[in-house]
Design a protein around this motif. Structure first.
Motif, mmCIF file in Angstrom:
data_model
loop_
_atom_site.group_PDB
_atom_site.id
_atom_site.type_symbol
_atom_site.label_atom_id
_atom_site.label_comp_id
_atom_site.label_asym_id
_atom_site.label_seq_id
_atom_site.Cartn_x
_atom_site.Cartn_y
_atom_site.Cartn_z
ATOM 1 N N SER A 1 0.821 -1.228 -0.012
ATOM 2 C CA SER A 1 0.054 -0.167 0.016
ATOM 3 C C SER A 1 0.925 1.279 -0.199
ATOM 4 O O SER A 1 0.654 2.529 -0.610
ATOM 5 C CB SER A 1 -0.848 0.032 1.166
ATOM 6 O OG SER A 1 -0.448 -0.061 2.407
ATOM 7 N N ALA A 2 2.094 1.395 0.755
ATOM 8 C CA ALA A 2 2.883 2.194 0.745
ATOM 9 C C ALA A 2 3.542 2.687 -0.593
ATOM 10 O O ALA A 2 3.731 3.670 -0.963
ATOM 11 C CB ALA A 2 4.130 1.962 1.824
ATOM 12 N N GLU A 3 4.040 1.417 -1.330
ATOM 13 C CA GLU A 3 4.602 1.526 -2.482
ATOM 14 C C GLU A 3 3.319 2.241 -3.555
ATOM 15 O O GLU A 3 3.806 2.930 -4.421
ATOM 16 C CB GLU A 3 5.006 0.313 -3.302
ATOM 17 C CG GLU A 3 6.139 -0.401 -2.151
ATOM 18 C CD GLU A 3 6.694 -1.702 -2.781
ATOM 19 O OE1 GLU A 3 7.698 -2.126 -2.394
ATOM 20 O OE2 GLU A 3 5.563 -2.470 -3.344
ATOM 21 N N LEU A 4 2.204 1.789 -3.654
ATOM 22 C CA LEU A 4 1.261 2.652 -4.288
ATOM 23 C C LEU A 4 0.761 3.763 -4.093
ATOM 24 O O LEU A 4 0.877 4.762 -5.091
ATOM 25 C CB LEU A 4 -0.114 1.701 -4.235
ATOM 26 C CG LEU A 4 -1.380 2.078 -5.081
ATOM 27 C CD1 LEU A 4 -1.005 2.103 -6.729
ATOM 28 C CD2 LEU A 4 -2.669 1.049 -4.729
ATOM 29 N N ALA A 5 0.751 4.176 -2.907
ATOM 30 C CA ALA A 5 0.804 5.634 -2.478
ATOM 31 C C ALA A 5 2.100 6.476 -3.105
ATOM 32 O O ALA A 5 1.921 7.395 -3.493
ATOM 33 C CB ALA A 5 0.497 5.853 -0.959
ATOM 34 N N ALA A 6 3.230 5.826 -3.032
ATOM 35 C CA ALA A 6 4.502 6.385 -3.410
ATOM 36 C C ALA A 6 4.391 6.735 -5.046
ATOM 37 O O ALA A 6 4.608 7.692 -5.571
ATOM 38 C CB ALA A 6 5.687 5.869 -3.109
ATOM 39 N N GLU A 7 3.795 5.667 -5.629
ATOM 40 C CA GLU A 7 3.871 5.841 -7.280
ATOM 41 C C GLU A 7 2.723 6.806 -7.579
ATOM 42 O O GLU A 7 3.055 7.411 -8.488
ATOM 43 C CB GLU A 7 3.306 4.293 -7.623
ATOM 44 C CG GLU A 7 3.174 4.219 -9.184
ATOM 45 C CD GLU A 7 2.573 3.004 -9.587
ATOM 46 O OE1 GLU A 7 1.720 3.110 -10.415
ATOM 47 O OE2 GLU A 7 2.498 1.944 -8.795
ATOM 48 N N ARG A 8 1.797 6.954 -6.635
ATOM 49 C CA ARG A 8 0.704 7.719 -7.222
ATOM 50 C C ARG A 8 0.773 9.279 -6.765
ATOM 51 O O ARG A 8 0.388 10.441 -6.942
ATOM 52 C CB ARG A 8 -0.655 7.417 -6.758
ATOM 53 C CG ARG A 8 -1.128 6.089 -7.231
ATOM 54 C CD ARG A 8 -1.468 6.025 -8.981
ATOM 55 N NE ARG A 8 -2.276 7.210 -9.264
ATOM 56 C CZ ARG A 8 -2.414 7.486 -10.432
ATOM 57 N NH1 ARG A 8 -1.733 6.868 -11.495
ATOM 58 N NH2 ARG A 8 -3.052 8.498 -10.768
ATOM 59 N N GLY A 9 1.751 9.420 -5.721
ATOM 60 C CA GLY A 9 2.320 10.717 -5.106
ATOM 61 C C GLY A 9 1.289 11.177 -4.320
ATOM 62 O O GLY A 9 1.077 12.309 -3.890
ATOM 63 N N TYR A 10 0.774 10.302 -3.640
ATOM 64 C CA TYR A 10 -0.460 10.598 -2.632
ATOM 65 C C TYR A 10 0.560 10.675 -1.200
ATOM 66 O O TYR A 10 0.989 9.996 -0.691
ATOM 67 C CB TYR A 10 -1.375 9.614 -2.702
ATOM 68 C CG TYR A 10 -2.265 9.476 -3.717
ATOM 69 C CD1 TYR A 10 -2.672 10.514 -4.812
ATOM 70 C CD2 TYR A 10 -2.841 8.125 -3.982
ATOM 71 C CE1 TYR A 10 -3.235 10.312 -5.908
ATOM 72 C CE2 TYR A 10 -3.650 8.055 -5.281
ATOM 73 C CZ TYR A 10 -3.669 9.037 -6.260
ATOM 74 O OH TYR A 10 -4.526 8.910 -7.319
ATOM 75 N N PRO A 11 -0.473 11.432 -0.162
ATOM 76 C CA PRO A 11 -0.243 11.200 1.197
ATOM 77 C C PRO A 11 -0.530 9.707 1.470
ATOM 78 O O PRO A 11 -1.599 9.362 0.976
ATOM 79 C CB PRO A 11 -1.109 12.495 1.968
ATOM 80 C CG PRO A 11 -1.357 13.179 0.874
ATOM 81 C CD PRO A 11 -1.450 12.458 -0.527
ATOM 82 N N TYR A 12 0.224 9.243 2.686
ATOM 83 C CA TYR A 12 -0.129 7.880 3.160
ATOM 84 C C TYR A 12 -0.152 8.053 4.445
ATOM 85 O O TYR A 12 0.568 8.339 5.321
ATOM 86 C CB TYR A 12 1.423 6.850 2.533
ATOM 87 C CG TYR A 12 1.285 5.837 3.101
ATOM 88 C CD1 TYR A 12 0.224 4.635 2.606
ATOM 89 C CD2 TYR A 12 2.270 5.146 3.939
ATOM 90 C CE1 TYR A 12 0.244 3.440 2.857
ATOM 91 C CE2 TYR A 12 2.144 3.964 4.432
ATOM 92 C CZ TYR A 12 0.985 3.053 3.796
ATOM 93 O OH TYR A 12 1.037 1.839 4.220
ATOM 94 N N ALA A 13 -1.403 7.042 4.854
ATOM 95 C CA ALA A 13 -1.541 6.883 6.323
ATOM 96 C C ALA A 13 -1.514 5.138 6.667
ATOM 97 O O ALA A 13 -2.173 4.470 6.045
ATOM 98 C CB ALA A 13 -2.887 7.119 6.529
ATOM 99 N N PHE A 14 -0.324 4.955 7.461
ATOM 100 C CA PHE A 14 -0.159 3.657 7.889
ATOM 101 C C PHE A 14 -1.063 3.400 9.196
ATOM 102 O O PHE A 14 -1.112 3.976 10.254
ATOM 103 C CB PHE A 14 0.948 2.996 8.198
ATOM 104 C CG PHE A 14 1.328 1.729 8.462
ATOM 105 C CD1 PHE A 14 1.700 0.870 7.414
ATOM 106 C CD2 PHE A 14 1.037 1.256 9.843
ATOM 107 C CE1 PHE A 14 1.899 -0.513 7.768
ATOM 108 C CE2 PHE A 14 1.306 -0.188 9.965
ATOM 109 C CZ PHE A 14 1.673 -1.098 9.164
#
Length: 336
Positions: free
Chosen positions: A176-189
């Protein structure tokens, strides 16, 4: 507050309460969060569960926006895999037009319920698209941009707001973190769901290392954590009780996090698969405001997070409010 805070509320129907009371408490908590200067207030999405009143975050967000004035209100999160990106974009474009600059669109990867509700939500809607593909389509609709090669090129998810809802990706894994990084989104774990510290650390590292700055954004990391703050250590320990975190692995390899072995058994029964379960003590930042402040500052340093969002599962609403009040006080007292 030196560190931005948010609240995630699950509109839990505690024993002795009705769904009406649970939703009324969600409204009161959002208004409290606004008064105390919290940055955002998110509501969750759960299905086919009498213990959760928040099955429709879009509807609840609309009501909360009307009952507050400036705090950001959003989803934590919409389970996009069940839905048409076009319809989700329409919903959130209306919300963002009603309350410009105040709407967050958090996207979750979990099913939000047991296999029975997943089948009901996806009835007749299986297009086979990956979550990444649906995110790309959703983003285009939110901003009024559909690619020329899109099969529905030119379609718009009206109304197009001046300030579209901000997309946040929520997760409990490195993928999920990798997908957020790819899309350039903020990420919440969601540490309150998956309390595996090594996974959290690896997820935040993957997010920052792989972040796609070509999209014109910078990484923004949020840690979603359980917190129970009380006037004494003893009271906090008593309130925290014995919450569990259970990671279920089905025979097919699919994994999901639930709150009890009973829930794990029911999930596997509805999925029609055998399973294994790993039971952990739920990780909760608990204690007095001094103890919790110390713990949260350690987590901020360890993970490099930019913001915290908290969930506090207490049936006594006044004690829940008191916990958030003490949490706010803890960080107001930090030296400048």
């Amino acid at each position: 507050m030196g560190i931005p805070f948010g609240i995630l509320d699950q509109s839990i129907v505690f024993p002795g309460q009705t769904p009406i009371e649970a939703l009324q408490n969600t409204v009161k908590l959002a208004q409290f969060a606004e008064r105390r200067g919290f940055r955002r207030f998110w509501v969750s999405e759960h299905h086919d569960s009498p213990q959760m009143a928040g099955s429709s975050p879009e509807v609840l967000i609309s009501h909360l926006l009307a009952k507050t004035e400036k705090i950001r209100i959003g989803s934590g999160g919409v389970m996009l895999q069940h839905y048409s990106p076009y319809k989700v974009a329409e919903n959130f474009n209306v919300l963002a037009s009603l309350a410009p600059g105040r709407v967050d669109l958090g996207i979750g990867r979990a099913p939000g319920g047991l296999p029975r509700s997943t089948k009901a939500l996806q009835q007749g809607a299986g297009d086979g698209k990956s979550l990444g593909g649906k995110l790309a389509e959703l983003e285009g609709y939110l901003h009024g941009r559909t690619e020329e090669e899109h099969p529905l090129a030119g379609i718009q998810a009206n109304p197009l707001p001046e300030q579209p809802a901000g997309i946040y990706l929520l997760g409990t894994s490195v993928s999920s973190a990798e997908l957020a990084a790819e899309r350039g989104y903020p990420y919440a774990f969601a540490l309150f769901i998956n309390s595996d510290y090594e996974t959290a650390k690896a997820a935040f590292r993957a997010y920052r290392d792989g972040f796609n700055r070509a999209r014109g954004t910078e990484p923004y990391a949020i840690l979603a954590h359980s917190a129970i703050v009380a006037d004494t250590e003893e009271e906090a320990g008593e309130l925290a009780g014995t919450f569990k975190s259970v990671r279920v692995t089905l025979a097919s390899g699919k994994t999901v996090n639930v709150g009890s072995l009973e829930a794990a058994e029911e999930f596997a029964r509805q999925a029609g698969e055998s399973f294994t379960a790993e039971v952990r003590e739920a990780d909760i930042a608990k204690g007095t405001k001094e103890t919790v402040r110390k713990r949260l500052l350690e987590l901020q340093q360890e993970y490099g997070v930019d913001e915290f969002i908290f969930t506090t599962i207490l049936g006594d609403f006044e004690r829940r409010l008191r916990s958030f009040e003490l949490l706010a006080e803890a960080f107001e007292e930090l030296p400048v």
